[in-house]
Design a protein around this motif. Structure first.
Motif, PDB file in Angstrom:
ATOM      1  N   ARG A  46     -52.505 -13.560 -47.328  1.00 56.24           N
ATOM      2  CA  ARG A  46     -51.452 -12.660 -46.091  1.00 56.24           C
ATOM      3  C   ARG A  46     -51.730 -13.358 -44.702  1.00 56.24           C
ATOM      4  NH1 ARG A  46     -51.752  -7.694 -46.498  1.00 56.24           N
ATOM      5  NH2 ARG A  46     -52.100  -8.437 -48.826  1.00 56.24           N
ATOM      6  N   ALA A  47     -51.053 -13.977 -43.756  1.00 62.37           N
ATOM      7  CA  ALA A  47     -50.258 -13.924 -42.569  1.00 62.37           C
ATOM      8  C   ALA A  47     -50.048 -12.971 -41.419  1.00 62.37           C
ATOM      9  CB  ALA A  47     -49.734 -15.421 -42.774  1.00 62.37           C
ATOM     10  N   ARG A  48     -50.557 -13.619 -40.480  1.00 60.64           N
ATOM     11  CA  ARG A  48     -49.921 -13.427 -39.072  1.00 60.64           C
ATOM     12  C   ARG A  48     -48.866 -14.436 -38.648  1.00 60.64           C
ATOM     13  NH1 ARG A  48     -53.715 -13.675 -35.004  1.00 60.64           N
ATOM     14  NH2 ARG A  48     -55.163 -15.312 -36.582  1.00 60.64           N
ATOM     15  N   LEU A  49     -47.712 -13.092 -38.144  1.00 62.14           N
ATOM     16  CA  LEU A  49     -46.658 -13.670 -38.053  1.00 62.14           C
ATOM     17  C   LEU A  49     -46.388 -13.950 -36.393  1.00 62.14           C
ATOM     18  CD1 LEU A  49     -44.543 -15.691 -38.645  1.00 62.14           C
ATOM     19  CD2 LEU A  49     -42.976 -13.892 -39.025  1.00 62.14           C
ATOM     20  N   THR A  50     -46.848 -14.693 -35.623  1.00 64.28           N
ATOM     21  CA  THR A  50     -46.854 -14.810 -34.127  1.00 64.28           C
ATOM     22  C   THR A  50     -45.679 -15.253 -34.182  1.00 64.28           C
ATOM     23  OG1 THR A  50     -48.282 -16.081 -33.531  1.00 64.28           O
ATOM     24  CG2 THR A  50     -48.844 -14.140 -34.131  1.00 64.28           C
ATOM     25  N   GLY A  51     -45.842 -15.475 -32.097  1.00 63.44           N
ATOM     26  CA  GLY A  51     -44.429 -16.540 -31.306  1.00 63.44           C
ATOM     27  C   GLY A  51     -42.902 -15.927 -31.744  1.00 63.44           C
ATOM     28  N   GLU A  52     -42.053 -16.864 -31.045  1.00 59.97           N
ATOM     29  CA  GLU A  52     -40.393 -16.457 -31.552  1.00 59.97           C
ATOM     30  C   GLU A  52     -40.401 -15.198 -32.756  1.00 59.97           C
ATOM     31  OE1 GLU A  52     -38.869 -17.108 -28.783  1.00 59.97           O
ATOM     32  OE2 GLU A  52     -40.242 -17.928 -28.218  1.00 59.97           O
ATOM     33  N   PRO A  53     -39.419 -14.757 -32.521  1.00 63.65           N
ATOM     34  CA  PRO A  53     -38.877 -13.477 -33.328  1.00 63.65           C
ATOM     35  C   PRO A  53     -38.446 -14.371 -34.131  1.00 63.65           C
ATOM     36  CG  PRO A  53     -37.894 -12.737 -31.257  1.00 63.65           C
ATOM     37  CD  PRO A  53     -39.077 -14.146 -30.815  1.00 63.65           C
ATOM     38  N   ALA A  54     -38.123 -13.873 -35.714  1.00 58.46           N
ATOM     39  CA  ALA A  54     -37.884 -14.469 -36.935  1.00 58.46           C
ATOM     40  C   ALA A  54     -37.772 -13.733 -37.707  1.00 58.46           C
ATOM     41  CB  ALA A  54     -39.400 -15.253 -37.224  1.00 58.46           C
ATOM     42  N   GLU A  55     -36.962 -12.873 -37.379  1.00 55.43           N
ATOM     43  CA  GLU A  55     -36.542 -11.476 -38.451  1.00 55.43           C
ATOM     44  C   GLU A  55     -36.178 -12.245 -39.925  1.00 55.43           C
ATOM     45  OE1 GLU A  55     -36.484 -11.236 -35.472  1.00 55.43           O
ATOM     46  OE2 GLU A  55     -37.704  -8.888 -35.450  1.00 55.43           O
ATOM     47  N   GLU A  56     -34.808 -13.457 -39.472  1.00 61.74           N
ATOM     48  CA  GLU A  56     -34.344 -14.387 -40.781  1.00 61.74           C
ATOM     49  C   GLU A  56     -35.072 -14.615 -41.122  1.00 61.74           C
ATOM     50  OE1 GLU A  56     -34.350 -15.122 -37.328  1.00 61.74           O
ATOM     51  OE2 GLU A  56     -33.232 -16.963 -37.285  1.00 61.74           O
ATOM     52  N   TYR A  57     -36.266 -14.818 -41.242  1.00 62.23           N
ATOM     53  CA  TYR A  57     -36.903 -15.513 -41.902  1.00 62.23           C
ATOM     54  C   TYR A  57     -37.534 -14.684 -42.628  1.00 62.23           C
ATOM     55  CZ  TYR A  57     -35.188 -19.662 -39.325  1.00 62.23           C
ATOM     56  OH  TYR A  57     -34.933 -20.650 -38.712  1.00 62.23           O
ATOM     57  N   ILE A  58     -37.860 -13.507 -42.698  1.00 58.63           N
ATOM     58  CA  ILE A  58     -38.465 -12.716 -43.554  1.00 58.63           C
ATOM     59  C   ILE A  58     -37.982 -11.964 -45.054  1.00 58.63           C
ATOM     60  CG2 ILE A  58     -39.702 -10.259 -42.981  1.00 58.63           C
ATOM     61  CD1 ILE A  58     -40.068 -10.884 -40.134  1.00 58.63           C
ATOM     62  N   ALA A  59     -39.210 -11.784 -45.268  1.00 59.87           N
ATOM     63  CA  ALA A  59     -38.522 -11.716 -47.138  1.00 59.87           C
ATOM     64  C   ALA A  59     -39.033 -10.132 -47.351  1.00 59.87           C
ATOM     65  CB  ALA A  59     -38.696 -13.092 -48.127  1.00 59.87           C
ATOM     66  N   CYS A  60     -37.940  -8.800 -47.839  1.00 59.53           N
ATOM     67  CA  CYS A  60     -38.682  -8.346 -48.311  1.00 59.53           C
ATOM     68  C   CYS A  60     -38.703  -8.362 -49.553  1.00 59.53           C
ATOM     69  CB  CYS A  60     -37.953  -6.682 -47.923  1.00 59.53           C
ATOM     70  SG  CYS A  60     -38.241  -6.902 -45.970  1.00 59.53           S
ATOM     71  N   SER A  61     -39.291  -7.300 -50.582  1.00 65.47           N
ATOM     72  CA  SER A  61     -39.422  -7.814 -51.900  1.00 65.47           C
ATOM     73  C   SER A  61     -39.150  -6.025 -53.070  1.00 65.47           C
ATOM     74  CB  SER A  61     -40.580  -8.640 -52.416  1.00 65.47           C
ATOM     75  OG  SER A  61     -40.225 -10.036 -51.631  1.00 65.47           O
ATOM     76  N   ALA A  62     -38.951  -6.362 -53.228  1.00 71.82           N
ATOM     77  CA  ALA A  62     -39.478  -4.620 -54.293  1.00 71.82           C
ATOM     78  C   ALA A  62     -39.660  -4.595 -55.726  1.00 71.82           C
ATOM     79  CB  ALA A  62     -37.372  -3.958 -54.618  1.00 71.82           C
ATOM     80  N   ALA A  63     -40.230  -6.642 -56.161  1.00 71.38           N
ATOM     81  CA  ALA A  63     -40.928  -6.871 -56.906  1.00 71.38           C
ATOM     82  C   ALA A  63     -41.544  -8.128 -56.763  1.00 71.38           C
ATOM     83  CB  ALA A  63     -40.129  -6.709 -58.077  1.00 71.38           C
ATOM     84  N   GLY A  64     -42.813  -8.532 -57.521  1.00 71.68           N
ATOM     85  CA  GLY A  64     -43.693  -9.527 -57.206  1.00 71.68           C
ATOM     86  C   GLY A  64     -44.998  -9.192 -56.400  1.00 71.68           C
ATOM     87  N   PRO A  65     -45.886 -10.394 -55.602  1.00 71.19           N
ATOM     88  CA  PRO A  65     -46.747  -9.664 -54.708  1.00 71.19           C
ATOM     89  C   PRO A  65     -46.048  -9.225 -53.613  1.00 71.19           C
ATOM     90  CG  PRO A  65     -46.620 -11.730 -56.375  1.00 71.19           C
ATOM     91  CD  PRO A  65     -45.237 -11.126 -56.583  1.00 71.19           C
TER      92      PRO A  65
END
Ligand code: SF4
Length: 322
Positions: free
Chosen positions: A15-34
């Motif tokens: 896991r990682a802390r995500l900081t800096g500029e907004p990054a919504e379009e790069y965030i993946a939400c998963s219904a399966a997998g880790p």
């Protein structure tokens, strides 16, 4: 530092802390997998190599989004420049869809039965693929089990039938019946993944009550006959309590049968919360064994067109992570 050594360290943390500029379009939400059902994840890439890390406010890894996808990863005093990848659906370059987001089984490491997701209609799935059509190269399908293994297989076959018109390679990973490989092959599916999950039958029966380890081996063998070498995959979780020797035996047996093992570091959730993720040192040792085993069997993960071996986000993949 080689990428594979850095990735082993990153996967050991997960896991990682995500900081800096907004990054919504790069965030993946998963219904399966880790990380399924969690607060999202990002794919950090250096060149064409990548790692997927769950987003967490507490982590020794920080990813600073500088803007437009450019990002710096900061870990143990190292600053690594790279970029964030925009996911297609679930992962970059693919529409990877979980057809049924709930399950009647209770595998100890899996959050799907606890997310309370629903089954997607075929029209919903078609529209999801359509929405990312211009940025994907493959479609991958997985599923929980809504009412029975047979009913789920029949529904997934209908879904696949409707997706063939996209003319993209399709990969499917579901809990199978004895006939699943033949039925998927008939529909033109390119690749299949049937997950052994655990390195030994004893661990499998503890981790996956009600499921059949012997059937999975039969189905994997039938799949290699139908789909050929380099087109059949199987996940094994690292860290369920197996020894390195047990894992090696399992990996060597799979590769000698023509199956590419996907070696997945444990994400300790649900019943396994409190267990440890495998260490970077163990991951590196297993990666070396995995590489030799694939080479001796003449298997090449770089040829994968769909699913996890193509994605590489969650695992060290010989040939791709160097
Ligand atoms: S490696 Fe598999 S589970 Fe992980 S993000 Fe990629 S497709 Fe999803």
């Amino acid at each position: 530092m080689h990428w594979k050594d850095l990735k082993a360290q990153l996967l050991a943390v997960g896991r990682a802390r995500l900081t800096g500029e907004p990054a919504e379009e790069y965030i993946a939400c998963s219904a399966a997998g880790p990380g399924a059902g969690g607060s999202g994840a990002v794919f950090f890439a250096v060149g064409n190599q990548r790692v997927k890390l769950a987003i967490s406010p507490v982590s020794s890894i920080e990813i600073v989004h500088v803007g437009n996808g450019t990002a710096d990863l900061i870990f143990e005093g190292k600053h690594i420049s790279g970029h964030l990848l925009e996911p297609g659906l679930h992962c970059p370059d693919q529409a990877f869809i979980t057809v049924t987001g709930s399950c009647i089984f209770s595998c100890r490491y899996c959050s799907v039965p606890h997310i309370g997701g629903k089954r997607k209609t075929i029209e919903e799935i078609r529209q999801m693929v359509e929405s990312v059509r211009d940025r994907i190269k493959a479609i991958s399908i997985t599923s929980g089990v809504l009412t029975s293994i047979e009913e789920e297989e029949a529904y997934v076959l209908e879904v696949v039938k409707q997706l063939t018109s996209f003319n993209l390679p399709i990969g499917v990973s579901i809990y199978p019946t004895g006939s699943t490989p033949d039925r998927l092959k008939e529909l033109g599916v390119a690749e299949v993944k049937f997950n052994l999950e655990a390195a030994t039958p004893e661990l499998f029966s503890q981790m996956c009550p009600g499921l059949d380890y012997g059937l999975l081996w039969q189905v994997l063998d039938r799949s290699v006959t139908l789909f050929g070498k380099n087109r059949v995959f199987s996940n094994i979780i690292i860290g369920l309590g197996e020894t390195d020797a047990e894992l090696e035996t399992c990996v060597k047996t799979l590769t000698s049968h023509g199956v590419i093992p996907v070696l997945r570091p444990l994400n300790p959730v649900v019943w396994l919360e409190g267990m440890e993720r495998p260490t970077a040192e163990r991951l590196k040792k297993i990666f070396a064994m995995h590489t030799v085993s694939l080479d001796s069997a003449g298997l090449d993960p770089c040829l994968a067109m769909t699913m996890c071996t193509n994605c590489t986000g969650c695992d060290l993949v010989p040939g791709k992570d160097v």
